[in-house]
Design a protein around this motif. Structure first.
Motif, PDB file in Angstrom:
ATOM      1  N   TRP A  67       0.815  -1.217   0.000  1.00 40.17           N
ATOM      2  CA  TRP A  67       0.000   0.000   0.000  1.00 40.17           C
ATOM      3  C   TRP A  67       0.847   1.264   0.000  1.00 40.17           C
ATOM      4  CZ3 TRP A  67       1.352   2.788   4.272  1.00 40.17           C
ATOM      5  CH2 TRP A  67       1.939   2.070   5.324  1.00 40.17           C
ATOM      6  N   LEU A  68       2.127   1.153   0.354  1.00 41.24           N
ATOM      7  CA  LEU A  68       2.943   2.356   0.547  1.00 41.24           C
ATOM      8  C   LEU A  68       3.218   3.083  -0.769  1.00 41.24           C
ATOM      9  CD1 LEU A  68       4.464   4.124   2.521  1.00 41.24           C
ATOM     10  CD2 LEU A  68       6.450   2.637   2.262  1.00 41.24           C
ATOM     11  N   ARG A  69       3.441   2.343  -1.841  1.00 50.07           N
ATOM     12  CA  ARG A  69       3.750   3.005  -3.118  1.00 50.07           C
ATOM     13  C   ARG A  69       2.591   3.864  -3.614  1.00 50.07           C
ATOM     14  NH1 ARG A  69       2.722   1.600  -8.360  1.00 50.07           N
ATOM     15  NH2 ARG A  69       4.118   2.513  -9.950  1.00 50.07           N
ATOM     16  N   PRO A  70       1.356   3.338  -3.748  1.00 50.38           N
ATOM     17  CA  PRO A  70       0.275   4.230  -4.192  1.00 50.38           C
ATOM     18  C   PRO A  70      -0.003   5.357  -3.217  1.00 50.38           C
ATOM     19  CG  PRO A  70      -0.601   2.086  -3.524  1.00 50.38           C
ATOM     20  CD  PRO A  70       0.879   1.946  -3.596  1.00 50.38           C
ATOM     21  N   LEU A  71       0.178   5.112  -1.920  1.00 53.88           N
ATOM     22  CA  LEU A  71      -0.042   6.189  -0.963  1.00 53.88           C
ATOM     23  C   LEU A  71       1.007   7.288  -1.128  1.00 53.88           C
ATOM     24  CD1 LEU A  71      -1.191   5.734   2.661  1.00 53.88           C
ATOM     25  CD2 LEU A  71       0.811   7.148   2.249  1.00 53.88           C
ATOM     26  N   THR A  72       2.247   6.907  -1.396  1.00 53.07           N
ATOM     27  CA  THR A  72       3.298   7.902  -1.617  1.00 53.07           C
ATOM     28  C   THR A  72       3.027   8.710  -2.878  1.00 53.07           C
ATOM     29  OG1 THR A  72       4.913   6.467  -0.517  1.00 53.07           O
ATOM     30  CG2 THR A  72       5.775   8.214  -1.931  1.00 53.07           C
ATOM     31  N   LEU A  73       2.619   8.047  -3.944  1.00 52.10           N
ATOM     32  CA  LEU A  73       2.325   8.763  -5.185  1.00 52.10           C
ATOM     33  C   LEU A  73       1.162   9.734  -4.998  1.00 52.10           C
ATOM     34  CD1 LEU A  73       2.673   5.848  -7.789  1.00 52.10           C
ATOM     35  CD2 LEU A  73       4.271   7.728  -7.384  1.00 52.10           C
ATOM     36  N   THR A  74       0.140   9.315  -4.280  1.00 51.71           N
ATOM     37  CA  THR A  74      -1.008  10.192  -4.057  1.00 51.71           C
ATOM     38  C   THR A  74      -0.607  11.413  -3.249  1.00 51.71           C
ATOM     39  OG1 THR A  74      -2.479   8.263  -4.085  1.00 51.71           O
ATOM     40  CG2 THR A  74      -3.333  10.292  -3.130  1.00 51.71           C
ATOM     41  N   PHE A  94      -7.533   2.078  -1.592  1.00 55.03           N
ATOM     42  CA  PHE A  94      -8.213   3.269  -2.101  1.00 55.03           C
ATOM     43  C   PHE A  94      -8.612   4.189  -0.948  1.00 55.03           C
ATOM     44  CE2 PHE A  94     -12.314   5.317  -3.081  1.00 55.03           C
ATOM     45  CZ  PHE A  94     -11.923   6.138  -4.132  1.00 55.03           C
ATOM     46  N   ILE A  95      -9.193   3.621   0.108  1.00 56.78           N
ATOM     47  CA  ILE A  95      -9.575   4.422   1.272  1.00 56.78           C
ATOM     48  C   ILE A  95      -8.347   5.050   1.919  1.00 56.78           C
ATOM     49  CG2 ILE A  95     -10.434   4.234   3.627  1.00 56.78           C
ATOM     50  CD1 ILE A  95     -12.654   4.398   1.693  1.00 56.78           C
ATOM     51  N   ALA A  96      -7.263   4.270   2.035  1.00 55.27           N
ATOM     52  CA  ALA A  96      -6.042   4.798   2.647  1.00 55.27           C
ATOM     53  C   ALA A  96      -5.469   5.951   1.831  1.00 55.27           C
ATOM     54  CB  ALA A  96      -5.014   3.672   2.794  1.00 55.27           C
ATOM     55  N   CYS A  97      -5.441   5.806   0.510  1.00 50.11           N
ATOM     56  CA  CYS A  97      -4.906   6.876  -0.337  1.00 50.11           C
ATOM     57  C   CYS A  97      -5.808   8.107  -0.298  1.00 50.11           C
ATOM     58  CB  CYS A  97      -4.754   6.376  -1.766  1.00 50.11           C
ATOM     59  SG  CYS A  97      -3.467   5.126  -1.992  1.00 50.11           S
ATOM     60  N   LEU A  98      -7.116   7.903  -0.314  1.00 58.60           N
ATOM     61  CA  LEU A  98      -8.042   9.028  -0.256  1.00 58.60           C
ATOM     62  C   LEU A  98      -7.889   9.791   1.047  1.00 58.60           C
ATOM     63  CD1 LEU A  98     -10.475  10.663  -1.278  1.00 58.60           C
ATOM     64  CD2 LEU A  98     -11.960   8.888  -0.324  1.00 58.60           C
ATOM     65  N   GLY A  99      -7.890   9.076   2.177  1.00 56.69           N
ATOM     66  CA  GLY A  99      -7.763   9.751   3.466  1.00 56.69           C
ATOM     67  C   GLY A  99      -6.420  10.435   3.629  1.00 56.69           C
ATOM     68  N   THR A 100      -5.340   9.760   3.240  1.00 55.25           N
ATOM     69  CA  THR A 100      -4.012  10.366   3.379  1.00 55.25           C
ATOM     70  C   THR A 100      -3.854  11.552   2.449  1.00 55.25           C
ATOM     71  OG1 THR A 100      -3.142   8.170   3.929  1.00 55.25           O
ATOM     72  CG2 THR A 100      -1.546   9.881   3.387  1.00 55.25           C
ATOM     73  N   GLY A 101      -4.432  11.482   1.239  1.00 53.21           N
ATOM     74  CA  GLY A 101      -4.367  12.623   0.339  1.00 53.21           C
ATOM     75  C   GLY A 101      -5.066  13.844   0.897  1.00 53.21           C
ATOM     76  N   LEU A 102      -6.222  13.642   1.528  1.00 53.98           N
ATOM     77  CA  LEU A 102      -6.932  14.765   2.145  1.00 53.98           C
ATOM     78  C   LEU A 102      -6.141  15.325   3.319  1.00 53.98           C
ATOM     79  CD1 LEU A 102     -10.590  13.408   2.047  1.00 53.98           C
ATOM     80  CD2 LEU A 102      -9.595  15.181   0.604  1.00 53.98           C
ATOM     81  N   ILE A 103      -5.518  14.446   4.091  1.00 54.03           N
ATOM     82  CA  ILE A 103      -4.699  14.917   5.211  1.00 54.03           C
ATOM     83  C   ILE A 103      -3.491  15.692   4.699  1.00 54.03           C
ATOM     84  CG2 ILE A 103      -3.182  14.121   7.062  1.00 54.03           C
ATOM     85  CD1 ILE A 103      -5.222  11.902   7.588  1.00 54.03           C
TER      86      ILE A 103
END
Length: 829
Positions: free
Chosen positions: A56-63, A145-154
């Motif tokens: 999950w870390l790669r898509p979260l980092t890109l987002t 998807f939820i993790a990337c959405l929430g982290t992107g908003l944060i």
């Protein structure tokens, strides 16, 4: 009379050459954006343990990088302040579309209607994962998807506060919101190392914000903070981290548990429901009771409240099969598909279930329910498992319904002579095992059932093996050993460690039974609990004894299928629940029975209380009602309080920052510690009337003018790009309809400011007769100001503020006080 600024005499020695112009765009925008990105990513590392693995870390980092980079680019191209977060939202939408729904989008980037449908599907998948798995949950597309959405908003919030609004301290609220997720969900809380990383990220934002506020001219960039200041800042930051890590160890109750390190704070809701597999260990580890449920029954035996079942043991995470195609609507006319037709007798049982705090889509009922009355909602039931679930996957926290169920009266003789069940007696899901079943499970089943003949003897042998002294009941060992939760890998570790809680024992018996050829499944719900000493009357006049359970009674147990008798409950977990009479092994030597097992045999779930000694001199006191376990509401109140405090801090932070800036300026004027260079020096290359162009350090008149013009901005009167101080002062006095004394104070500040900024260094100033009052000069632009002049400057700035406040509407006054626009006006270039 027009002010005349004197020019230096022709023979006056020329002063030093003016400093070169500042670069048009300093690099701190990108530096601050990088600091925000690093801080968010460091905090997100604490999600390891909530999400399985690191995929999950790669898509979260890109987002995160896409959101912050878009906002930095918007600032670079001088977007209006309000549009900078909008650029971040657009980048977030494009990044999520590219990562999760590229085939549905235009050019793989631009969302379409099909993209929104895909997003809805991902949210549904995430909801199912949250319901059916324990942390660490599998990093499937919905959860990522939820993790990337929430982290992107944060990330958007953190960068807006730290860079766009220049409020780096307030950005900690965004980082805290990210840390709350693992703090609440992980049994061991965040942990020391992830907390250090998160703290380092926050300190990086603060350090970058402090560096941003330095003067930005080329001449000033060569200055660096003294080493003593850098060392002091690093020492304070290190001390804060050490204190935050060591203080919980000294506080009572902060030694184990969830959030922040043992307090088990539940900030989401006061309701507690047994999710199908969710954090059963966390429920059991709670230091206080929550989710109290009362039930009254006429059953003479201990009663288990059953929520749902797990039967698919093939994957890494076990979850119930909803079987939407075979479920039946309504709660009347229920019947078990595998009937107990060979049971000697079947006893009807009436149970009334009541709760104000239990929230779950699964309805609690003793096995096997045949009718439910009083339960509101679109419920359906499964003939294969007799589980009841809400049609919309939700259920109200307040419950009061009555269940009619059938309980077979079984003895050991009824089970001993039964042969293996035919292969087609039950669905294959109840007998299948993964092909890569660990050898430890096969060896354990072979060892336990050695010498046992028939399904019943094998089941008893497996139960006796798991209840033997070599196994121990523990809530902590699974967490420390890294096998908390369920799954074949977890079960493999449990059989090696021989220590765990109910879900491990129940899963072990269910899988070992299948290995021995006995169909099985695992049920989840609540153990019998405690008697309240009260009684109720059922709908048909029955006398019902009342019991109660809470989160500490959350339980899992195996159900094995016997041909003709159906599904039969066993109890392999030591010191928990009650062993049914037909499953009690005969013991010839009572001294071999463990102390924690004596009270659990033969269906007696509650240890007997010692009888008080009789006293001949005093009558025996009346029997007191059994002690009720206190259901604490600390989580609910603490969560509400934390939310209110966070909201208040967020709302009041602009007011506090504006108040602090005003206090700093007043203190600088009062102490006389001001620079000699004007804050709006035209040689800086920026508009002299704009707040964005001024240096933080200036002369006394410049500081007072800064305060007066910032106050004007707070009340909605923003200086134009090419507007001179004289033009701005005239427009402010006219548009704001300032009273005469406030307009005069503003004029004095403007005159003193121009004299201080525009007069040549060392040149004398000809004081006009009208300007010798409070803001009067000292006779020379570079001379030391007198205390009376400093006091007069601040008094004039205060008079301007009072005039603006008196002429404004109440809504404008509230906006100026609690949402001062001058905090962000420096970025409107």
């Amino acid at each position: 009379m027009t002010d005349v600024l004197s020019r230096p005499a022709a023979n006056t020695p020329a002063g030093p050459p003016p400093p070169p112009r500042a670069t048009p765009r300093p690099p701190w925008d990108w530096t601050a954006a990088g600091a925000s990105t690093v801080a968010v990513l460091l905090c997100s590392l604490s999600l390891h343990g909530v999400l399985d693995g690191w995929s999950w870390l790669r898509p979260l980092t890109l987002t995160t990088a896409a959101v912050v980079a878009a906002m930095a680019a918007a600032r670079r191209f001088r977007f209006p302040t309000a549009l900078v977060p909008a650029a971040g939202l657009a980048a977030l939408a494009v990044a999520l579309t590219w990562l999760f729904a590229a085939p549905t989008a235009l050019l793989g980037l631009v969302p379409s209607g099909a993209t929104l449908e895909r997003g809805s599907q991902l949210l549904t998948e995430a909801q199912a994962t949250i319901m059916n798995q324990v942390p660490p949950v599998l990093a499937d597309p919905g959860i990522v998807f939820i993790a990337c959405l929430g982290t992107g908003l944060i990330a958007l919030l953190v960068d807006t506060l730290a860079t766009t609004l220049r409020m780096p301290a307030a950005s900690g609220l965004g980082l805290l919101s990210l840390l709350i997720v693992p703090a609440v969900l992980k049994p061991e809380s965040i942990g020391a190392f992830p907390f250090i990383l998160a703290g380092a990220g926050y300190l990086l934002i603060l350090a970058t914000g402090s560096w941003q506020e330095r003067p930005h001219s080329v001449a000033d960039t060569v200055r660096r903070p003294p080493r003593s200041q850098v060392g002091a800042a690093a020492g304070i930051g290190a001390a804060a981290l050490v204190l935050a890590l060591s203080l919980p160890a000294a506080l009572p109750g902060f030694t184990q548990g969830t959030f922040p390190q043992g307090s088990r704070l539940n900030i989401w809701t006061g309701q507690s429901g047994l999710n199908p597999v969710v954090a059963l260990g966390n429920d059991l580890r709670q230091p206080s009771a929550s989710g109290r449920i009362r039930y009254a029954t006429d059953s003479p035996q201990s009663l288990y409240l059953r929520s749902t079942t797990l039967e698919d043991f093939s994957g890494r995470r076990w979850s119930p099969d909803l079987r939407e195609d075979s479920r039946r609507a309504g709660l009347q006319g229920m019947s078990v598909s595998e009937s107990n037709q060979q049971a000697p007798s079947v006893q009807p049982v009436t149970t009334r279930v009541m709760s104000e705090t239990y929230a779950s889509p699964w309805l609690l009922a003793p096995y096997a329910p045949v009718r439910v009355s009083g339960a509101l909602g679109p419920y359906s039931w499964d003939p294969k498992t007799m589980t009841i679930i809400s049609g919309d996957d939700t259920a109200a926290g307040e419950l009061d319904y009555e269940v009619q169920s059938l309980a077979p009266n079984l003895t050991q003789a009824d089970l001993q002579n039964l042969g293996p069940a035919p292969k087609d007696a039950v669905d294959p899901i109840f007998t299948s095992l993964p092909e890569d079943l660990p050898a430890s499970i096969r060896d354990a089943a072979r060892t336990a059932t050695e010498g046992a003949n028939g399904p019943y003897e094998q089941a008893m042998a497996i139960q006796a093996y798991l209840r033997s002294p070599q196994f121990a009941y523990s809530l902590d060992a699974p967490v420390e050993g890294g096998y908390d939760g369920n799954g074949i890998e977890v079960l493999d570790l449990f059989l090696q460690e021989k220590s765990g809680y109910c879900i491990h024992f129940a899963a072990a018996m269910a899988v070992m039974a299948r290995e021995s050829g006995i169909p099985s499944r695992m049920a989840l719900g609540f153990a019998p609990g405690r008697s309240t000493g009260n009684s109720l009357t059922g709908d048909n006049g029955q006398d019902l004894r009342e019991f109660e359970v809470d989160s500490r009674d959350a339980h899992a147990w195996p159900e094995l299928y016997f041909d003709g008798l159906g599904w039969i409950r066993f109890e392999p977990t030591p010191s928990r629940g009650s062993v049914p009479a037909y499953a009690v092994a005969p013991r010839s030597d009572l001294s071999q029975i463990r102390d924690d097992e004596r009270d659990l045999e033969a269906g007696n779930p509650t240890p007997p209380q010692p009888a008080p000694s009789a006293s001949p001199s005093a009558p025996a006191p009346p029997a007191a009602a059994p002690a009720q376990p206190a259901e604490t509401q600390a989580g609910r109140y603490a969560g509400v309080g934390l939310g209110v405090a966070a909201a208040a801090a967020a709302l009041l932070s602009p007011w506090a920052l504006r108040r602090r800036r005003r206090s700093i300026r007043r203190n600088l004027l009062g102490s006389g510690r001001t620079g000699s260079a004007g804050a709006g020096d035209p040689r800086s290359g920026a508009p002299s009337g704009s707040t964005s162009s001024r240096h933080r350090q200036g002369g006394p008149a410049a500081l007072a003018w800064d305060e007066a013009s910032d106050t004007g901005v707070d009340y909605g009167y923003v200086p134009q790009k090419a507007e001179s101080p004289r033009a701005y002062a005239l427009r402010l006095a006219h548009d704001a309809r300032l009273p005469e004394n406030s307009a005069a104070a503003l004029e004095r500040l403007r005159s003193a400011y121009e004299r201080e900024v525009y007069a040549a260094p060392g040149a004398g100033t000809q004081e006009p007769a009208g300007d010798t009052g409070l803001a009067g000069g000292s006779g020379r632009a570079g001379s030391r100001p007198t205390p009376d002049r400093l006091t007069g400057l601040w008094s004039d700035a205060t008079a301007v503020q009072e005039g603006l406040e008196a002429s404004a509407t109440w809504a404008t006054r509230l906006r100026a006080r609690f949402f001062p626009a001058s905090l962000a006006s420096r970025f409107r270039h």
